[in-house]
Design a protein around this motif. Structure first.
Motif, PDB file in Angstrom:
ATOM      1  N   ALA A  97      16.139 -51.325  37.461  1.00  0.00           N
ATOM      2  CA  ALA A  97      15.035 -51.163  38.399  1.00  0.00           C
ATOM      3  C   ALA A  97      15.497 -51.793  39.703  1.00  0.00           C
ATOM      4  N   PHE A  98      14.939 -51.349  40.810  1.00  0.00           N
ATOM      5  CA  PHE A  98      15.277 -51.945  42.092  1.00  0.00           C
ATOM      6  C   PHE A  98      14.134 -51.721  43.060  1.00  0.00           C
ATOM      7  N   ALA A  99      14.201 -52.421  44.175  1.00  0.00           N
ATOM      8  CA  ALA A  99      13.165 -52.304  45.189  1.00  0.00           C
ATOM      9  C   ALA A  99      13.813 -52.272  46.561  1.00  0.00           C
ATOM     10  N   THR A 100      13.109 -51.686  47.507  1.00  0.00           N
ATOM     11  CA  THR A 100      13.568 -51.689  48.888  1.00  0.00           C
ATOM     12  C   THR A 100      12.465 -52.285  49.756  1.00  0.00           C
ATOM     13  N   MET A 101      12.732 -52.387  51.031  1.00  0.00           N
ATOM     14  CA  MET A 101      11.760 -52.938  51.964  1.00  0.00           C
ATOM     15  C   MET A 101      10.496 -52.090  51.994  1.00  0.00           C
ATOM     16  N   GLY A 102       9.419 -52.701  52.412  1.00  0.00           N
ATOM     17  CA  GLY A 102       8.193 -51.962  52.653  1.00  0.00           C
ATOM     18  C   GLY A 102       7.410 -51.597  51.412  1.00  0.00           C
ATOM     19  N   GLY A 103       7.682 -52.236  50.284  1.00  0.00           N
ATOM     20  CA  GLY A 103       6.884 -52.018  49.085  1.00  0.00           C
ATOM     21  C   GLY A 103       7.293 -50.858  48.199  1.00  0.00           C
ATOM     22  N   PHE A 104       8.546 -50.432  48.267  1.00  0.00           N
ATOM     23  CA  PHE A 104       9.017 -49.335  47.419  1.00  0.00           C
ATOM     24  C   PHE A 104       9.758 -49.914  46.218  1.00  0.00           C
ATOM     25  N   VAL A 105       9.277 -49.574  45.017  1.00  0.00           N
ATOM     26  CA  VAL A 105       9.859 -50.070  43.770  1.00  0.00           C
ATOM     27  C   VAL A 105      10.236 -48.871  42.910  1.00  0.00           C
ATOM     28  N   TYR A 106      11.431 -48.935  42.319  1.00  0.00           N
ATOM     29  CA  TYR A 106      11.985 -47.827  41.542  1.00  0.00           C
ATOM     30  C   TYR A 106      12.309 -48.313  40.137  1.00  0.00           C
ATOM     31  N   VAL A 107      11.861 -47.569  39.133  1.00  0.00           N
ATOM     32  CA  VAL A 107      12.100 -47.906  37.728  1.00  0.00           C
ATOM     33  C   VAL A 107      12.893 -46.770  37.098  1.00  0.00           C
ATOM     34  N   HIS A 108      14.015 -47.087  36.487  1.00  0.00           N
ATOM     35  CA  HIS A 108      14.828 -46.063  35.834  1.00  0.00           C
ATOM     36  C   HIS A 108      14.216 -45.679  34.488  1.00  0.00           C
ATOM     37  N   THR A 109      14.378 -44.407  34.115  1.00  0.00           N
ATOM     38  CA  THR A 109      13.882 -43.942  32.818  1.00  0.00           C
ATOM     39  C   THR A 109      14.582 -44.680  31.673  1.00  0.00           C
ATOM     40  N   GLY A 110      15.830 -45.076  31.853  1.00  0.00           N
ATOM     41  CA  GLY A 110      16.537 -45.848  30.830  1.00  0.00           C
ATOM     42  C   GLY A 110      15.857 -47.168  30.548  1.00  0.00           C
ATOM     43  N   LEU A 111      15.335 -47.818  31.575  1.00  0.00           N
ATOM     44  CA  LEU A 111      14.589 -49.059  31.388  1.00  0.00           C
ATOM     45  C   LEU A 111      13.309 -48.801  30.618  1.00  0.00           C
ATOM     46  N   MET A 112      12.650 -47.700  30.930  1.00  0.00           N
ATOM     47  CA  MET A 112      11.401 -47.387  30.240  1.00  0.00           C
ATOM     48  C   MET A 112      11.640 -47.152  28.753  1.00  0.00           C
ATOM     49  N   ARG A 113      12.763 -46.519  28.421  1.00  0.00           N
ATOM     50  CA  ARG A 113      13.088 -46.307  27.006  1.00  0.00           C
ATOM     51  C   ARG A 113      13.497 -47.613  26.318  1.00  0.00           C
ATOM     52  N   PHE A 114      14.142 -48.500  27.084  1.00  0.00           N
ATOM     53  CA  PHE A 114      14.649 -49.759  26.540  1.00  0.00           C
ATOM     54  C   PHE A 114      13.535 -50.784  26.315  1.00  0.00           C
ATOM     55  N   ALA A 115      12.557 -50.816  27.221  1.00  0.00           N
ATOM     56  CA  ALA A 115      11.460 -51.781  27.101  1.00  0.00           C
ATOM     57  C   ALA A 115      10.686 -51.512  25.820  1.00  0.00           C
ATOM     58  N   GLN A 116      10.404 -52.579  25.095  1.00  0.00           N
ATOM     59  CA  GLN A 116       9.724 -52.423  23.811  1.00  0.00           C
ATOM     60  C   GLN A 116       8.213 -52.344  23.948  1.00  0.00           C
ATOM     61  N   ASN A 117       7.687 -52.763  25.103  1.00  0.00           N
ATOM     62  CA  ASN A 117       6.245 -52.695  25.308  1.00  0.00           C
ATOM     63  C   ASN A 117       5.932 -52.764  26.800  1.00  0.00           C
ATOM     64  N   GLU A 118       4.672 -52.602  27.125  1.00  0.00           N
ATOM     65  CA  GLU A 118       4.251 -52.586  28.528  1.00  0.00           C
ATOM     66  C   GLU A 118       4.497 -53.927  29.202  1.00  0.00           C
ATOM     67  N   THR A 119       4.371 -55.012  28.467  1.00  0.00           N
ATOM     68  CA  THR A 119       4.593 -56.338  29.042  1.00  0.00           C
ATOM     69  C   THR A 119       6.024 -56.493  29.528  1.00  0.00           C
ATOM     70  N   GLN A 120       6.990 -56.018  28.751  1.00  0.00           N
ATOM     71  CA  GLN A 120       8.384 -56.103  29.173  1.00  0.00           C
ATOM     72  C   GLN A 120       8.627 -55.258  30.421  1.00  0.00           C
ATOM     73  N   LEU A 121       8.084 -54.063  30.445  1.00  0.00           N
ATOM     74  CA  LEU A 121       8.237 -53.198  31.609  1.00  0.00           C
ATOM     75  C   LEU A 121       7.573 -53.835  32.830  1.00  0.00           C
ATOM     76  N   ALA A 122       6.376 -54.369  32.658  1.00  0.00           N
ATOM     77  CA  ALA A 122       5.663 -55.009  33.763  1.00  0.00           C
ATOM     78  C   ALA A 122       6.414 -56.224  34.295  1.00  0.00           C
ATOM     79  N   SER A 123       7.073 -56.966  33.412  1.00  0.00           N
ATOM     80  CA  SER A 123       7.802 -58.147  33.881  1.00  0.00           C
ATOM     81  C   SER A 123       8.980 -57.756  34.770  1.00  0.00           C
ATOM     82  N   VAL A 124       9.653 -56.649  34.446  1.00  0.00           N
ATOM     83  CA  VAL A 124      10.763 -56.193  35.289  1.00  0.00           C
ATOM     84  C   VAL A 124      10.233 -55.677  36.622  1.00  0.00           C
ATOM     85  N   ILE A 125       9.147 -54.925  36.584  1.00  0.00           N
ATOM     86  CA  ILE A 125       8.553 -54.427  37.826  1.00  0.00           C
ATOM     87  C   ILE A 125       8.123 -55.605  38.703  1.00  0.00           C
ATOM     88  N   ALA A 126       7.491 -56.602  38.116  1.00  0.00           N
ATOM     89  CA  ALA A 126       7.064 -57.781  38.874  1.00  0.00           C
ATOM     90  C   ALA A 126       8.264 -58.524  39.443  1.00  0.00           C
TER      91      ALA A 126
END
Length: 155
Positions: A97-126
């Protein structure tokens, strides 16, 4: 105590010469004084370049809505909830996952498959959103900002 192991292919990263870093110091100061609206506008430009030349977005309305809902819930408790945030899904199998200036956040589909639950995904996004809040005012402005962002904003 937690122990983790990440296995991946090595990547060649070109170092930035010291003289170039010194020359770019002035640009760092200039970016540290931009307004929120200027940062958002710069983020839009970076996003446009990313989605047209660098990344392929994953177009599934249900998945896009899911990631956006997680991200928007996190924004409510952010120190910078006054800027608009855009959460996008990148069609890429890497756990990233990565982010750029101005509030743009990008999540890879591989991360979504790897995360075991919403909490793990949310922690990476945060984490990515938080890193960008902390770095957005002091990020280097190079002649190739996307290359720099790619080097510094990976999970």
């Amino acid at each position: 105590m937690a122990v983790g192991l990440f296995v991946g292919s090595p990547q060649i990263i070109q170092a930035i010469p010291w003289l170039d870093i010194l020359r770019q110091g002035v640009q760092v100061i200039q970016l540290s004084t931009i307004s929120d609206s200027q940062e958002v506008e710069l983020g839009k430009q970076i996003n446009q370049q990313l989605v047209t030349k660098e990344v392929k977005l994953y177009r599934n309305p249900q998945i896009e809505r899911y990631v956006n809902q997680i991200g928007q819930r996190l924004v409510k408790s952010s120190d910078r909830s006054d800027i608009p945030y855009t959460f996008q899904v990148v069609n890429n199998n890497s756990v990233n996952a990565f982010a750029t200036m101005g509030g743009f956040v990008y999540v890879h589909t591989g991360l979504m498959r790897f995360a075991q639950n919403e909490t793990q995904l949310a922690s990476v996004i945060a984490h990515e959103r938080g890193r960008k809040i902390a770095k957005s005012r002091t990020i280097f402005a190079t002649r190739e900002p996307l290359v720099f962002l790619r080097r510094t904003c990976t999970f």
